[in-house]
Design a protein around this motif. Sequence first.
Motif, PDB file in Angstrom:
ATOM      1  N   GLU A 121      43.843  47.323  50.817  1.00 27.33           N
ATOM      2  CA  GLU A 121      43.573  48.075  49.602  1.00 27.33           C
ATOM      3  C   GLU A 121      43.381  47.122  48.434  1.00 27.33           C
ATOM      4  OE1 GLU A 121      43.265  51.315  49.463  1.00 27.33           O
ATOM      5  OE2 GLU A 121      43.929  51.809  51.502  1.00 27.33           O
ATOM      6  N   PRO A 122      42.660  47.561  47.400  1.00 27.42           N
ATOM      7  CA  PRO A 122      42.564  46.735  46.191  1.00 27.42           C
ATOM      8  C   PRO A 122      43.927  46.627  45.511  1.00 27.42           C
ATOM      9  CG  PRO A 122      40.971  48.558  46.172  1.00 27.42           C
ATOM     10  CD  PRO A 122      41.912  48.817  47.292  1.00 27.42           C
ATOM     11  N   ALA A 123      44.044  45.729  44.572  1.00 25.92           N
ATOM     12  CA  ALA A 123      45.258  45.661  43.759  1.00 25.92           C
ATOM     13  C   ALA A 123      45.407  46.975  42.994  1.00 25.92           C
ATOM     14  CB  ALA A 123      45.164  44.489  42.791  1.00 25.92           C
ATOM     15  N   PRO A 124      46.647  47.413  42.714  1.00 27.72           N
ATOM     16  CA  PRO A 124      46.846  48.666  41.977  1.00 27.72           C
ATOM     17  C   PRO A 124      46.098  48.669  40.652  1.00 27.72           C
ATOM     18  CG  PRO A 124      48.933  47.879  42.868  1.00 27.72           C
ATOM     19  CD  PRO A 124      47.929  46.783  43.092  1.00 27.72           C
ATOM     20  N   ALA A 125      45.540  49.816  40.303  1.00 30.54           N
ATOM     21  CA  ALA A 125      44.713  49.917  39.097  1.00 30.54           C
ATOM     22  C   ALA A 125      45.477  49.513  37.846  1.00 30.54           C
ATOM     23  CB  ALA A 125      44.169  51.333  38.950  1.00 30.54           C
ATOM     24  N   GLY A 126      46.740  49.920  37.737  1.00 29.18           N
ATOM     25  CA  GLY A 126      47.517  49.571  36.557  1.00 29.18           C
ATOM     26  C   GLY A 126      47.695  48.075  36.412  1.00 29.18           C
ATOM     27  N   HIS A 127      47.879  47.387  37.535  1.00 27.14           N
ATOM     28  CA  HIS A 127      48.022  45.936  37.523  1.00 27.14           C
ATOM     29  C   HIS A 127      46.717  45.285  37.070  1.00 27.14           C
ATOM     30  CE1 HIS A 127      49.606  42.036  38.964  1.00 27.14           C
ATOM     31  NE2 HIS A 127      48.352  41.805  39.311  1.00 27.14           N
ATOM     32  N   VAL A 128      45.609  45.731  37.630  1.00 25.07           N
ATOM     33  CA  VAL A 128      44.314  45.151  37.269  1.00 25.07           C
ATOM     34  C   VAL A 128      44.022  45.367  35.790  1.00 25.07           C
ATOM     35  CG1 VAL A 128      41.831  45.225  37.682  1.00 25.07           C
ATOM     36  CG2 VAL A 128      43.417  45.436  39.605  1.00 25.07           C
ATOM     37  N   THR A 165      36.754  52.190  43.643  1.00 23.32           N
ATOM     38  CA  THR A 165      37.494  51.181  42.878  1.00 23.32           C
ATOM     39  C   THR A 165      37.144  51.234  41.403  1.00 23.32           C
ATOM     40  OG1 THR A 165      37.533  49.708  44.806  1.00 23.32           O
ATOM     41  CG2 THR A 165      38.058  48.734  42.683  1.00 23.32           C
ATOM     42  N   TYR A 166      35.867  51.264  41.095  1.00 24.88           N
ATOM     43  CA  TYR A 166      35.456  51.241  39.691  1.00 24.88           C
ATOM     44  C   TYR A 166      35.928  52.486  38.954  1.00 24.88           C
ATOM     45  CZ  TYR A 166      32.670  50.571  35.507  1.00 24.88           C
ATOM     46  OH  TYR A 166      32.277  50.402  34.203  1.00 24.88           O
ATOM     47  N   GLY A 167      35.966  53.612  39.646  1.00 22.23           N
ATOM     48  CA  GLY A 167      36.416  54.839  39.008  1.00 22.23           C
ATOM     49  C   GLY A 167      37.817  54.715  38.439  1.00 22.23           C
ATOM     50  N   GLU A 168      38.666  53.921  39.091  1.00 23.59           N
ATOM     51  CA  GLU A 168      40.034  53.728  38.628  1.00 23.59           C
ATOM     52  C   GLU A 168      40.133  52.643  37.557  1.00 23.59           C
ATOM     53  OE1 GLU A 168      42.601  52.987  41.904  1.00 23.59           O
ATOM     54  OE2 GLU A 168      42.361  54.995  42.756  1.00 23.59           O
ATOM     55  N   LEU A 169      39.074  51.851  37.412  1.00 19.21           N
ATOM     56  CA  LEU A 169      39.116  50.712  36.493  1.00 19.21           C
ATOM     57  C   LEU A 169      38.143  50.838  35.328  1.00 19.21           C
ATOM     58  CD1 LEU A 169      39.238  47.787  39.108  1.00 19.21           C
ATOM     59  CD2 LEU A 169      41.162  48.900  37.941  1.00 19.21           C
ATOM     60  N   ALA A 170      37.388  51.914  35.288  1.00 20.31           N
ATOM     61  CA  ALA A 170      36.373  52.076  34.244  1.00 20.31           C
ATOM     62  C   ALA A 170      37.002  51.919  32.863  1.00 20.31           C
ATOM     63  CB  ALA A 170      35.704  53.439  34.370  1.00 20.31           C
ATOM     64  N   GLY A 171      36.330  51.132  32.021  1.00 17.63           N
ATOM     65  CA  GLY A 171      36.841  50.863  30.691  1.00 17.63           C
ATOM     66  C   GLY A 171      37.634  49.571  30.624  1.00 17.63           C
ATOM     67  N   ALA A 172      38.162  49.137  31.771  1.00 18.25           N
ATOM     68  CA  ALA A 172      38.935  47.892  31.819  1.00 18.25           C
ATOM     69  C   ALA A 172      38.078  46.727  32.279  1.00 18.25           C
ATOM     70  CB  ALA A 172      40.135  48.054  32.751  1.00 18.25           C
ATOM     71  N   VAL A 173      37.134  46.983  33.178  1.00 21.15           N
ATOM     72  CA  VAL A 173      36.249  45.938  33.695  1.00 21.15           C
ATOM     73  C   VAL A 173      34.805  46.394  33.548  1.00 21.15           C
ATOM     74  CG1 VAL A 173      37.997  45.120  35.323  1.00 21.15           C
ATOM     75  CG2 VAL A 173      36.305  46.802  36.084  1.00 21.15           C
ATOM     76  N   ASP A 174      33.897  45.437  33.662  1.00 26.24           N
ATOM     77  CA  ASP A 174      32.465  45.727  33.495  1.00 26.24           C
ATOM     78  C   ASP A 174      31.730  45.891  34.815  1.00 26.24           C
ATOM     79  OD1 ASP A 174      32.685  45.418  30.635  1.00 26.24           O
ATOM     80  OD2 ASP A 174      32.787  43.254  30.984  1.00 26.24           O
ATOM     81  N   GLY A 175      32.450  45.803  35.925  1.00 30.94           N
ATOM     82  CA  GLY A 175      31.800  45.945  37.218  1.00 30.94           C
ATOM     83  C   GLY A 175      32.680  45.402  38.321  1.00 30.94           C
ATOM     84  N   LEU A 176      32.054  45.152  39.475  1.00 29.92           N
ATOM     85  CA  LEU A 176      32.788  44.742  40.659  1.00 29.92           C
ATOM     86  C   LEU A 176      32.123  43.538  41.324  1.00 29.92           C
ATOM     87  CD1 LEU A 176      33.455  48.219  42.353  1.00 29.92           C
ATOM     88  CD2 LEU A 176      35.022  46.917  40.878  1.00 29.92           C
ATOM     89  N   PHE A 177      32.947  42.782  42.047  1.00 29.12           N
ATOM     90  CA  PHE A 177      32.480  41.657  42.856  1.00 29.12           C
ATOM     91  C   PHE A 177      32.787  42.023  44.296  1.00 29.12           C
ATOM     92  CE2 PHE A 177      32.687  36.740  43.316  1.00 29.12           C
ATOM     93  CZ  PHE A 177      31.326  36.703  43.575  1.00 29.12           C
ATOM     94  N   LEU A 178      31.741  42.249  45.089  1.00 25.31           N
ATOM     95  CA  LEU A 178      31.897  42.804  46.424  1.00 25.31           C
ATOM     96  C   LEU A 178      31.782  41.740  47.506  1.00 25.31           C
ATOM     97  CD1 LEU A 178      29.623  45.955  46.013  1.00 25.31           C
ATOM     98  CD2 LEU A 178      32.087  45.786  45.621  1.00 25.31           C
ATOM     99  N   GLY A 179      32.420  42.013  48.624  1.00 23.82           N
ATOM    100  CA  GLY A 179      32.347  41.152  49.795  1.00 23.82           C
ATOM    101  C   GLY A 179      31.746  41.908  50.964  1.00 23.82           C
ATOM    102  N   ARG A 180      32.535  42.076  52.019  1.00 24.79           N
ATOM    103  CA  ARG A 180      32.006  42.654  53.260  1.00 24.79           C
ATOM    104  C   ARG A 180      31.556  44.104  53.110  1.00 24.79           C
ATOM    105  NH1 ARG A 180      36.739  40.729  57.198  1.00 24.79           N
ATOM    106  NH2 ARG A 180      37.849  40.845  55.214  1.00 24.79           N
ATOM    107  N   LEU A 181      32.102  44.826  52.144  1.00 25.31           N
ATOM    108  CA  LEU A 181      31.648  46.199  51.919  1.00 25.31           C
ATOM    109  C   LEU A 181      30.140  46.246  51.713  1.00 25.31           C
ATOM    110  CD1 LEU A 181      30.809  48.226  49.301  1.00 25.31           C
ATOM    111  CD2 LEU A 181      31.956  49.207  51.288  1.00 25.31           C
ATOM    112  N   ALA A 182      29.607  45.240  51.034  1.00 26.15           N
ATOM    113  CA  ALA A 182      28.183  45.209  50.707  1.00 26.15           C
ATOM    114  C   ALA A 182      27.316  44.707  51.855  1.00 26.15           C
ATOM    115  CB  ALA A 182      27.945  44.364  49.467  1.00 26.15           C
ATOM    116  N   HIS A 183      27.922  44.314  52.979  1.00 26.24           N
ATOM    117  CA  HIS A 183      27.107  43.949  54.141  1.00 26.24           C
ATOM    118  C   HIS A 183      26.256  45.132  54.579  1.00 26.24           C
ATOM    119  CE1 HIS A 183      29.858  40.370  55.479  1.00 26.24           C
ATOM    120  NE2 HIS A 183      29.383  40.243  54.265  1.00 26.24           N
ATOM    121  N   ASP A 184      26.757  46.342  54.328  1.00 25.27           N
ATOM    122  CA  ASP A 184      25.990  47.560  54.558  1.00 25.27           C
ATOM    123  C   ASP A 184      25.368  47.967  53.230  1.00 25.27           C
ATOM    124  OD1 ASP A 184      24.933  50.019  55.092  1.00 25.27           O
ATOM    125  OD2 ASP A 184      26.847  50.985  55.579  1.00 25.27           O
TER     126      ASP A 184
END
Length: 266
Positions: free
Chosen positions: A196-203, A233-252
């Motif tokens: 799982e990603p790091a908890p949204a509150g922590h991020v 992931t972004y839905g939980e972080l919207a307003g805190a970050v400007d986007g995401l850095f993806l790894g294997r998820l983006a292989h598809d």
Amino acid sequence: MSDVIPEAVLPHHAADADAAPRPVVGVSLKLYFGLAQTRAWLGEVATLAPVLARLPRPVDLFVLPSFPALADARELLSGTGIGYGAQDVHWAEHGAWTGEVSAGMLAETGARYVEVGHAERRRHFGETDETVAAKTRAATAAGLVPVICAGEHRAADPTAAAEETLTQVRAALAGAAPGSEVIVAYEPVWAIGAREPAPAGHVRAIAAAIRGALHDHDVRGRLIYGGTAGPGTYGELAGAVDGLFLGRLAHDPEGLRRVLEEISSR
């Protein structure tokens, strides 16, 4: 380290200082694909260009394949609006550095982005804050956008995590050319490849601290989160970050499309 500073080029997506940063999604392929598989994947990613064009809110997308695939990226992504770059760079512009690739050479390939300071480079190749600062300096001098990776090694409370992460971020930003464009990728090491990603509150807490560091430096910066990031992931972080850095998820590419549409809709 070289003192030669190549002529800088203007960024493709220079952000207005008074406007909200444009969302951005990055993908690093690491060493998961061979050359033929990378070329096939780039071809699939290129088909997302119409998706990007019709998003209700524009999103920047860039991909980071291995060095030998940069020519393929230049060919296959031409005209799509999708940026590309490299996963590493050397701090010197020229000289007796066997096996290394300079920022100027990357710029000549049409690359726009370059990843610096990833935790795996620190762990396996001994890179330090000084190394990352030197690479950031070289990248920004060549007009590249460094994707500066930073994050705490072990799960910790937000205060300790922010202190460790900010040490890395500030060291890297100290190397950035004044007024340059940078992206900071907050990647808590313990969340890379986790279930799982790091908890949204922590991020959110660490992201706020990183924003402060960006404001303290003469750069135009955006902040993205990586570490088992994917749809939702972004839905939980919207307003805190400007986007995401993806790894294997983006292989598809379908997973990548879902993330782009999610970010655009927020």
